[in-house]
Design a protein around this motif. Structure first.
Motif, short mmCIF file in Angstrom:
data_model
loop_
_atom_site.label_atom_id
_atom_site.label_comp_id
_atom_site.label_asym_id
_atom_site.label_seq_id
_atom_site.Cartn_x
_atom_site.Cartn_y
_atom_site.Cartn_z
N PRO A 71 -6.97 29.00 26.36
CA PRO A 71 -6.61 30.17 27.16
C PRO A 71 -6.81 29.92 28.65
N TYR A 72 -7.68 28.99 28.97
CA TYR A 72 -7.95 28.72 30.38
C TYR A 72 -6.74 28.09 31.06
N TYR A 73 -5.96 27.35 30.27
CA TYR A 73 -4.76 26.75 30.84
C TYR A 73 -3.82 27.84 31.34
N ASP A 74 -3.64 28.88 30.50
CA ASP A 74 -2.75 29.97 30.91
C ASP A 74 -3.30 30.66 32.16
N ALA A 75 -4.62 30.81 32.21
CA ALA A 75 -5.22 31.43 33.39
C ALA A 75 -4.95 30.58 34.62
N LEU A 76 -5.00 29.28 34.39
CA LEU A 76 -4.74 28.35 35.48
C LEU A 76 -3.30 28.46 35.94
N ASN B 2 -19.59 33.78 4.70
CA ASN B 2 -19.04 33.06 5.85
C ASN B 2 -19.02 33.96 7.07
N VAL B 3 -19.59 33.48 8.13
CA VAL B 3 -19.56 34.23 9.38
C VAL B 3 -18.44 33.67 10.24
N PRO B 4 -17.47 34.52 10.58
CA PRO B 4 -16.37 33.99 11.39
C PRO B 4 -16.88 33.48 12.74
N ALA B 5 -16.31 32.38 13.14
CA ALA B 5 -16.72 31.81 14.44
C ALA B 5 -16.37 32.77 15.56
N ALA B 6 -17.27 32.88 16.48
CA ALA B 6 -17.04 33.78 17.60
C ALA B 6 -15.93 33.23 18.50
N GLU B 7 -15.08 34.13 18.95
CA GLU B 7 -14.04 33.73 19.89
C GLU B 7 -14.69 33.23 21.19
N PRO B 8 -14.23 32.15 21.73
CA PRO B 8 -14.80 31.72 23.00
C PRO B 8 -14.56 32.77 24.08
N LEU B 9 -15.56 32.92 24.90
CA LEU B 9 -15.46 33.90 25.97
C LEU B 9 -14.41 33.44 26.97
N PHE B 10 -13.50 34.33 27.27
CA PHE B 10 -12.47 33.99 28.24
C PHE B 10 -12.47 35.03 29.35
N ASP B 11 -12.84 34.62 30.50
CA ASP B 11 -12.89 35.54 31.63
C ASP B 11 -11.94 35.03 32.71
N PRO B 12 -10.77 35.66 32.84
CA PRO B 12 -9.82 35.17 33.85
C PRO B 12 -10.35 35.26 35.27
N GLU B 13 -11.43 36.05 35.43
CA GLU B 13 -12.01 36.19 36.77
C GLU B 13 -13.11 35.16 37.02
N HIS B 14 -13.22 34.18 36.13
CA HIS B 14 -14.25 33.16 36.30
C HIS B 14 -14.11 32.53 37.69
N VAL B 62 -17.53 19.51 28.45
CA VAL B 62 -18.40 20.12 29.48
C VAL B 62 -17.63 21.20 30.23
N LEU B 63 -16.39 20.92 30.54
CA LEU B 63 -15.59 21.88 31.30
C LEU B 63 -15.39 23.17 30.51
N LEU B 64 -15.06 23.03 29.24
CA LEU B 64 -14.86 24.23 28.41
C LEU B 64 -16.16 25.01 28.29
N GLU B 65 -17.26 24.29 28.11
CA GLU B 65 -18.55 24.97 28.00
C GLU B 65 -18.86 25.74 29.28
N LEU B 66 -18.51 25.15 30.38
CA LEU B 66 -18.77 25.78 31.68
C LEU B 66 -17.92 27.04 31.85
N LEU B 67 -16.66 26.93 31.44
CA LEU B 67 -15.75 28.06 31.64
C LEU B 67 -16.03 29.19 30.66
N GLN B 68 -16.74 28.88 29.56
CA GLN B 68 -17.06 29.93 28.60
C GLN B 68 -18.25 30.77 29.03
N LYS B 69 -18.92 30.35 30.07
CA LYS B 69 -20.04 31.16 30.57
C LYS B 69 -19.49 32.39 31.29
N PRO B 70 -20.18 33.52 31.18
CA PRO B 70 -19.72 34.71 31.91
C PRO B 70 -19.68 34.44 33.42
N ALA B 71 -18.83 35.20 34.10
CA ALA B 71 -18.62 34.97 35.53
C ALA B 71 -19.91 35.12 36.34
#
Lengths: 304, 239
Positions: A71-76, B2-14, B62-71
């Protein structure tokens, strides 16, 4: 650069040997150095230690390639050539009179966003080159060579502006021939990609290029016809006609080409008065274009 | 259950997504750190460890992990990025060398010593196989630097490289890069194609180059001054 070894150079090399594991684990002593020498060596050592942790000579992959499929790609993509970039480009080219400019976002490459500038209906492309080290870096051969791909993919493009993202959007415009290898005349030297234009603010760079590629000539206002009528002297027209006809006939007689010799030399048989009358009639607007053509043909037949 | 995997946090305002130059600068520094820790040639981050990830794989993680953190997760995203990069690079090396540990050896005093590792020797001269032991010996795992200081050090090295490119000729640049960044020894550098001087001159040149760059950096306003004892700042929980 001097090659004379001294205490500081020796200490630096001893530390490099230590880092390479060639000093039996003993940290080189700096005791024998003066205070200033020791400070200098310590600064070098800190740089050396940092250099082994970080190598800025690497080439990082593009953000797009790292985030593709997420999803980050789309944001980009949403951020690409964002409002601020677009506003900056529009502000810079907004006053490009007499040309009318429309700026459209085209896309985003690894180096930065790109735009299409439609200037009086002619598409020019502008690329914001974040991979340039400074404005002067826009003229590097590597960057200029990339314009070749733009002309290949978009043959309708009339110019490619490489733009450095500073306050003035410093730019250099590359024409279709700049990125190509060519043979220079008269030296015969083979030239690679090159830039013949200076780096200027975007608006000035585009203005200079458009003046060069698509010049707009100022319109010439004809003198009032009434004034012409009053000033035109038939005797003067006759004299001018005679002088010019004599010059043409003389050139014709000297010509080596037979057809030219016959055509130009044959004007000697033409009646100067008839030419004078034709010129005066045309100048005063007494005959329209069709009549004038018929008159000319009649003169030619008469001469023949 | 089975516990569904949590959706990765996506914050376009990151903040990193909204500031591309800042993100690209951080990516370059994180890759540099990861390559150094993994011992892969930084000029070829597509290379990786035997049977394990490449430096680019780790960088992406690392990049994905970083972007999944709240803004609002961190005050200093650069420090956080360097910290995650360090941890994930070490993880990658651990995974790569897993199973190479020999049973613990006893030293002369009867105390168990560090477990020696089976070394993997590549026939490819460019491939250097890292190990935790080697990394510790080289000081790469040193925690003397905070992540923020690591980021600043990476910044310094980028500026030094800029100054080197601006002031050195081709041969001196090769000598500088080979010794300063690629950890080659002066005798090895003297044998490189493109180097036309002997070991002694290589030693003189590298010392002069380093001194010249120190002088140039001292008057360069971009070059972050070094300070000792920088205070640790909150970086969030990363493990």
């Amino acid at each position: 650069m001097t090659s004379k070894p001294d205490h500081v150079n020796d200490a630096i090399n001893a530390y490099i040997d230590y880092l390479d594991g060639n000093s039996e684990g003993q940290t080189p002593s700096l005791e024998h150095l003066t205070h200033d020498e020791r400070r200098e060596v310590e600064a070098v050592i800190e740089n050396l230690q940092g250099g082994r942790r970080f190598d800025p000579t690497n080439s990082a992959p593009s953000v797009e390639s790292l985030l593709y499929g997420t999803p980050y790609y789309d944001a980009l993509v949403g951020n690409r050539a964002g409002a601020s970039d677009l506003a900056s480009v529009r502000a810079c080219v907004g006053e490009l009179r007499p040309w009318a400019v429309d700026v459209q976002i085209e896309g985003l490459a690894a180096y930065g966003p790109s735009f299409v500038l439609v200037i009086n209906g002619q598409p020019m492309r502008a690329q914001i080159r974040r991979d340039a080290r400074n404005p002067a870096g826009l003229r590097s051969n590597d960057l200029i060579a990339t314009a070749s791909a733009v002309y290949r993919d978009h043959p309708e493009t009339v110019g490619v502006a490489l733009v450095y993202p500073d306050n003035h959007l410093s730019s250099v415009v590359i024409d279709p021939f700049d990125p190509e290898v060519c043979i220079e005349v008269p030296s015969g030297e083979v030239l690679g990609p090159r830039s013949r234009r200076p780096v200027r603010p975007l608006a000035d760079a585009i203005r200079g290029y458009m003046n060069e590629a698509f010049p707009i000539f100022p319109s010439i206002q004809p003198a009032p016809r009434a004034a012409l009528r009053e000033d035109l002297d038939p005797a003067l027209v006759q004299r001018i006609a005679r002088q010019h006809m004599a010059a043409v006939v003389e050139s014709g007689l000297r010509a080596r080409t037979e057809a030219k010799k016959v055509a130009w030399g044959g004007l000697a048989a033409l009646d100067v008065d008839a030419v004078k009358d034709l010129v005066l009639a045309a100048y005063r607007g007494d005959v329209d274009a069709v009549s004038l053509k018929a008159w000319l043909e009649e003169l030619a037949v008469t001469r023949a | 259950m089975n516990v569904p995997a949590a959706e990765p946090l996506f914050d376009p305002e990151h903040p990193l997504l909204k500031d591309r130059p800042r993100l690209e600068s951080l990516i370059k520094k994180m890759l540099s750190r990861i390559s150094s820790l993994m011992g892969v040639p930084s000029t070829n981050p597509g290379r990786g460890l035997s049977g394990a990830e490449t430096a680019e794989d780790v960088l992406q993680q690392v990049l994905l992990e970083l972007l999944q953190k709240p803004a609002d997760y961190a005050d200093n995203w650069e420090g956080l990025g360097m910290r995650i990069a360090r941890l994930r690079a070490v993880d990658a090396v651990r995974r790569a060398v897993k199973g190479r540990q020999l049973p613990a050896a006893d030293n002369d005093a009867g105390n168990p010593g560090p477990s020696p590792e089976i070394d993997v020797v590549s026939l490819d001269a460019e491939a250097t196989q890292p190990s935790i032991e080697k990394m510790q010996r080289a000081g790469r795992l040193s925690t003397e630097m905070t992540p923020e200081e690591e980021y600043l050090e990476a910044e310094r090295q980028e500026i030094l490289w800029d100054l080197a490119r601006d002031t050195l000729d081709e041969q001196d640049l090769l000598i500088y890069r080979s010794i300063h960044h690629h950890e080659m020894t002066p005798p090895a550098v003297a044998r490189l194609p493109g180097v036309s001087v002997g070991e002694r001159q290589v030693r003189n040149r590298i010392a002069e180059i380093e001194r010249r760059l120190v002088a140039a950096a001292a008057i360069d306003p971009r070059f972050p001054k070094r300070s000792s004892g920088a205070a640790d700042e909150h970086q969030g929980d990363v493990s």
